[in-house]
Design a protein around this motif. Structure first.
Motif, short mmCIF file in Angstrom:
data_model
loop_
_atom_site.label_atom_id
_atom_site.label_comp_id
_atom_site.label_asym_id
_atom_site.label_seq_id
_atom_site.Cartn_x
_atom_site.Cartn_y
_atom_site.Cartn_z
N GLY A 588 -42.48 70.98 51.61
CA GLY A 588 -42.92 71.52 50.32
C GLY A 588 -42.58 70.67 49.12
N LEU A 589 -41.93 69.52 49.31
CA LEU A 589 -41.66 68.65 48.18
C LEU A 589 -42.94 67.99 47.71
N LYS A 590 -43.07 67.81 46.41
CA LYS A 590 -44.22 67.11 45.86
C LYS A 590 -43.97 65.61 45.95
N GLU A 591 -45.07 64.84 45.94
CA GLU A 591 -44.93 63.39 46.08
C GLU A 591 -44.06 62.78 44.98
N ASP A 592 -44.26 63.23 43.73
CA ASP A 592 -43.49 62.63 42.65
C ASP A 592 -42.09 63.24 42.49
N GLU A 593 -41.68 64.07 43.45
CA GLU A 593 -40.30 64.53 43.52
C GLU A 593 -39.50 63.70 44.53
N ILE A 594 -40.15 62.69 45.10
CA ILE A 594 -39.55 61.82 46.11
C ILE A 594 -39.55 60.39 45.60
N VAL A 595 -38.46 59.67 45.83
CA VAL A 595 -38.39 58.27 45.44
C VAL A 595 -37.83 57.44 46.60
N VAL A 596 -38.37 56.24 46.73
CA VAL A 596 -37.83 55.24 47.65
C VAL A 596 -37.27 54.12 46.78
N THR A 597 -36.04 53.73 47.04
CA THR A 597 -35.43 52.68 46.22
C THR A 597 -34.79 51.62 47.09
N ALA A 598 -34.82 50.37 46.61
CA ALA A 598 -34.28 49.24 47.36
C ALA A 598 -33.59 48.29 46.39
N ARG A 599 -32.77 47.40 46.92
CA ARG A 599 -32.02 46.48 46.08
C ARG A 599 -32.90 45.40 45.49
N THR A 600 -33.98 45.00 46.18
CA THR A 600 -34.81 43.89 45.72
C THR A 600 -36.25 44.32 45.49
N ASN A 601 -36.94 43.58 44.64
CA ASN A 601 -38.36 43.82 44.40
C ASN A 601 -39.17 43.62 45.68
N ILE A 616 -49.81 57.55 53.12
CA ILE A 616 -49.02 58.29 52.13
C ILE A 616 -49.25 57.67 50.76
N LYS A 617 -49.64 58.47 49.80
CA LYS A 617 -49.81 57.96 48.43
C LYS A 617 -48.46 57.50 47.89
N ALA A 618 -48.44 56.30 47.31
CA ALA A 618 -47.20 55.76 46.76
C ALA A 618 -47.53 54.87 45.58
N VAL A 619 -46.63 54.81 44.62
CA VAL A 619 -46.83 53.98 43.43
C VAL A 619 -45.58 53.16 43.18
N ARG A 620 -45.76 51.88 42.94
CA ARG A 620 -44.65 50.98 42.63
C ARG A 620 -44.32 51.12 41.15
N VAL A 621 -43.11 51.55 40.84
CA VAL A 621 -42.70 51.79 39.45
C VAL A 621 -41.85 50.60 39.00
N LYS A 622 -42.34 49.87 38.02
CA LYS A 622 -41.65 48.70 37.51
C LYS A 622 -41.02 49.02 36.15
N THR A 637 -36.83 49.66 42.30
CA THR A 637 -35.54 49.04 42.59
C THR A 637 -34.41 49.95 42.14
N MET A 638 -33.20 49.63 42.60
CA MET A 638 -32.03 50.42 42.22
C MET A 638 -31.76 50.33 40.73
N ALA A 650 -34.67 58.21 49.10
CA ALA A 650 -34.52 57.39 50.30
C ALA A 650 -34.11 55.99 49.85
N ILE A 651 -32.90 55.58 50.20
CA ILE A 651 -32.42 54.23 49.89
C ILE A 651 -32.57 53.38 51.14
N ILE A 652 -33.36 52.33 51.07
CA ILE A 652 -33.63 51.50 52.24
C ILE A 652 -32.99 50.12 52.08
N GLY A 653 -32.86 49.43 53.21
CA GLY A 653 -32.37 48.05 53.17
C GLY A 653 -30.90 47.93 52.83
N VAL A 654 -30.08 48.93 53.18
CA VAL A 654 -28.66 48.88 52.83
C VAL A 654 -27.89 48.18 53.97
N GLY A 655 -28.39 47.00 54.31
CA GLY A 655 -27.74 46.18 55.33
C GLY A 655 -26.89 45.11 54.69
#
Length: 713
Positions: A588-601, A616-622, A637-638, A650-655
């Motif tokens: 039931g979450l709306k798309e713009d209530e979800i964010v994916v963030t990463a350390r690099t562009n 999945i609809k997604a928009v890159r926010v700069k 980005t973070m 969702a935080i990805i790439g935390v390696g």
């Protein structure tokens, strides 16, 4: 036919968000009907059997869903929830409404939730049972402090501090603050002085006058009076921060203080404690008594945050308030001063990324190559610009406190030669670094007298990210006096390499003019626990050369345990990401209530492609971008996520290869102190990203995990 007023409880949004879009549309139609005529056919407005409060009603939304309301007289209805038929009747039978004896505001209490949270306490034999946490607090004390009598029997059953957090989540705001303060060891008199008396209304309270109660601040903190269905639709479609700006009593004492502060004030606190909310309300309180012809500056570090502050300020006080306040990020403040002096000859300002590139070019040209570009840039910013050094002799004699690598006199001379060459290159190109420009603007403003200083008050948000030159500038822009600077920040969220001491710039906030907020109203306890573990054992300052930790920092909200998942490859990690987003959308979450963030562009761009490939609809926010509503899941980005909040993060790439980012950390061989500070800044960046989550947090990586995740849970 008599029109009705619909008053929405703050908990309603939680129920509304879980409804299917078609049901949400029917809810809006229901509101419209209620406002026009609550006796209209089809609403089926009736009391549930066995209800604790005889004024509670349920009403028909459709065959499967009913609304839960409280009916006062003929004209006022308090809307609590829309739930499936049986769930609605269960909720309706266990809620009560009352007017608080202290605040005079309307309160909603869910008795079933209170007892439900206590059922999870470990059972104890009578002989070994721990005493109640609140055994020393009498019923009369609770009543005096503003805790409703219906809550007290359940309080007597609490036998551990851990049980308190889950319990207070379901209480009205004043009771929540009172109980947490008592649990922290404050006396009844201290709680009255610092919490209850601050929230108390000054007028006479009639326990049956709900119309008067609706106008009091305590009610407006927990309910929204909607004018029409269009307004209601707007309220429910916008993010929480855009339509509700709450103040709990501890915040209100800071924001709405009637007696002027003798000078500057500093407010610290972890993420979600309401520092920005306090800053905005402080602006409004100062503006309400601002003499004609004077102005207020509301400033912060980045353009994105300044734009958000401007929007929230308009939501709080409309265009009339906004007209009294200059809302600009600190670099624009500095540029405006330079523009007034130099006009068309004002140099082009360069951001940090462009300045770094210029330093790399200069370092590469060294013969022999002796100095690292990152070391030179840090020396320029942290020593030369921070102290406004303008000559070789001044640099040779300057303090380098806080710099880890020692320099002898010949080495200082070499470094100064490179810094001088760097500044000459910028001058020749008609360019200037943003921090360099702030230093120049501070030099200009420092020559003004009190009559020519442009502001009567300055309010600063995200203070931990400002450079010494910025503080010199701000000190010069406002006369020393009552309520001159109001400063909010948190060194745990410092994501730029700017450190200084406020007292070094003539800003005295020590003693009674330094306050700390500890209650988190945004992030769940589970997310908060994981986020705090990301900081490790690093030490942090209080923005004024003293140590500060997050002791006592806690959340009043409970929720799901964060996910920490390792994948064998980036491809597998991205596949896991798309599956997780689909699950959140299915919940039931709306798309713009979800964010994916990463350390690099680069990784953020890769995530957008993966989401698109999965349909999945997604928009890159700069930077400086605000995506349109409905444009999809946000990906950024973070650094870009600073100051924002989402229901799910969702935080990805935390390696280990990405966090910490290798290019952001100076080698130990160049400067051990700077190396440690760079690592701390990278930790803070991950901490900031994690604390943007309100309900759901996922942290993933491919291959070896980041060292920052050691000890995380």
């Amino acid at each position: 036919m008599s029109k009705a007023q619909v008053v929405m409880a703050d908990v309603f949004g939680k129920y509304y968000d879980k409804l299917d879009g078609s049901v949400q549309a029917q809810v809006l139609q229901f509101i419209m009907k209620m406002q026009r005529d609550p006796d209209a056919n089809g609403l089926n407005l009736k009391p549930p059997k066995g209800a604790e409060d005889k004024r509670v009603r349920t009403a028909r939304i459709n065959d499967n869903f009913r609304a839960v309301l409280m009916h006062y007289a003929d004209r006022i209805y308090y809307l609590v929830a829309v739930l499936p038929h049986d769930d609605a009747y269960t909720l309706a039978s266990h809620i009560i409404f009352d007017i608080n004896k202290v605040t005079g505001g309307v309160e909603l209490i869910n008795l079933a939730s209170l007892h439900g949270t206590l059922s999870g306490q470990p059972a104890q034999a009578p002989a070994t049972a721990e005493p109640s946490v609140f055994a020393a607090v009498s019923d009369a004390d609770f009543d005096r402090l503003g805790v409703h009598p219906s809550v007290v029997p359940a309080l007597r059953e609490i036998r551990s501090v851990d049980a308190i957090l889950g319990f207070v989540e379901h209480l009205p705001k004043l009771a929540r603050d009172v109980i947490l303060c008592l649990a922290d060891g404050m006396t009844v008199e201290d709680v009255w002085e610092h919490v209850s008396s601050v929230a108390a209304t000054s007028d006479t309270i009639d326990p049956d006058d709900y119309e008067a109660a609706n106008d009091r601040p305590a009610t407006k903190e927990s309910f929204v009076v909607t004018g029409d269905v269009a307004e209601f639709g707007r309220i429910m479609s916008e993010p929480l921060s855009a339509w509700r700006i709450f103040l709990h009593p501890a915040q209100r004492a800071l924001a709405e203080r009637k007696t002027p502060n003798k000078g500057s004030v500093r407010v610290t606190g972890g993420p979600g404690t309401g520092k920005t909310v306090v800053a905005l309300h402080r602006v409004k309180a100062l503006a309400d008594r601002l003499p004609p012809g004077q102005a207020i500056l509301l400033t912060t570090y980045t353009t994105t945050l300044a734009e958000l502050l401007r929007s929230l300020l308009e939501d709080l006080g409309g265009t009339q308030l906004a007209a009294k306040v200059d809302v600009r990020n600190i670099d624009k403040v500095a540029y405006g001063i330079a523009k007034e002096i130099f006009g068309a000859k004002t140099p082009k300002s360069l951001g940090d990324d462009e300045i770094r590139k210029r330093w790399e070019d200069l370092a590469e040209e060294q013969q022999p190559h002796r100095w690292d570009a990152r070391f030179l840039e840090a020396e320029w910013k942290q020593v030369v610009l921070a102290q406004d050094i303008r000559s070789r002799d001044d640099y040779l004699a300057a303090s380098r406190a806080g710099r880890g690598r020692r320099l002898n006199r010949p080495e200082r001379a070499q470094v100064w030669g490179l810094i001088e060459a760097f500044e000459h290159r910028l001058d020749a190109a008609g360019e200037v670094g943003v921090t360099q420009l702030a230093s120049q603007a501070a030099r200009i403003a420092s020559g003004w007298n009190d009559e020519t200083r442009p502001y009567r008050h300055i309010v600063v948000d995200e203070a931990q990210d400002l450079h010494a030159a910025h503080w010199k500038l701000l000190r010069a822009l406002v006369p020393v006096g009552e309520d001159d600077l109001f400063i909010v920040g948190d060194a745990h969220q410092r994501i730029y390499d700017n450190r200084t001491t406020l007292s070094a710039h003539g800003i005295n906030v020590r003693g009674g003019r330094s306050k700390r907020l500890t209650l988190n109203y945004r992030t769940t306890r589970q997310i908060l626990g994981t986020s705090l573990s990301l900081l490790g054992d690093a030490s942090f300052d209080d923005l004024d050369d003293a140590a500060e930790d997050l002791g006592g920092y806690r959340s009043v909200l409970g929720g799901a345990k964060p996910e920490l998942i390792e994948y064998p490859s980036t491809v597998a990690e991205l596949a896991g990401l798309t599956g997780r987003i689909e699950e959140w959308l299915g919940e039931g979450l709306k798309e713009d209530e979800i964010v994916v963030t990463a350390r690099t562009n680069k990784l953020a761009d890769t995530a957008v492609e993966a989401l698109h490939d999965a349909g999945i609809k997604a928009v890159r926010v700069k930077p400086r971008q605000t995506p349109a509503i409905g444009s999809g899941v946000h990906v950024m980005t973070m650094h870009r996520i600073k100051g924002l909040e989402y229901r799910a993060v969702a935080i990805i790439g935390v390696g280990a290869d990405h966090v910490p980012q290798p290019g952001a950390v100076i080698p130990v061989s160049e400067d051990r102190t700077q190396h440690d500070r760079d690592l701390q800044r990278e930790r803070s960046l991950l901490f900031v990203a994690a604390t943007r989550a309100r309900e759901q947090l996922s942290i993933t990586w491919a291959g070896p995990r980041s060292p920052f995740l050691e000890g995380s849970h």
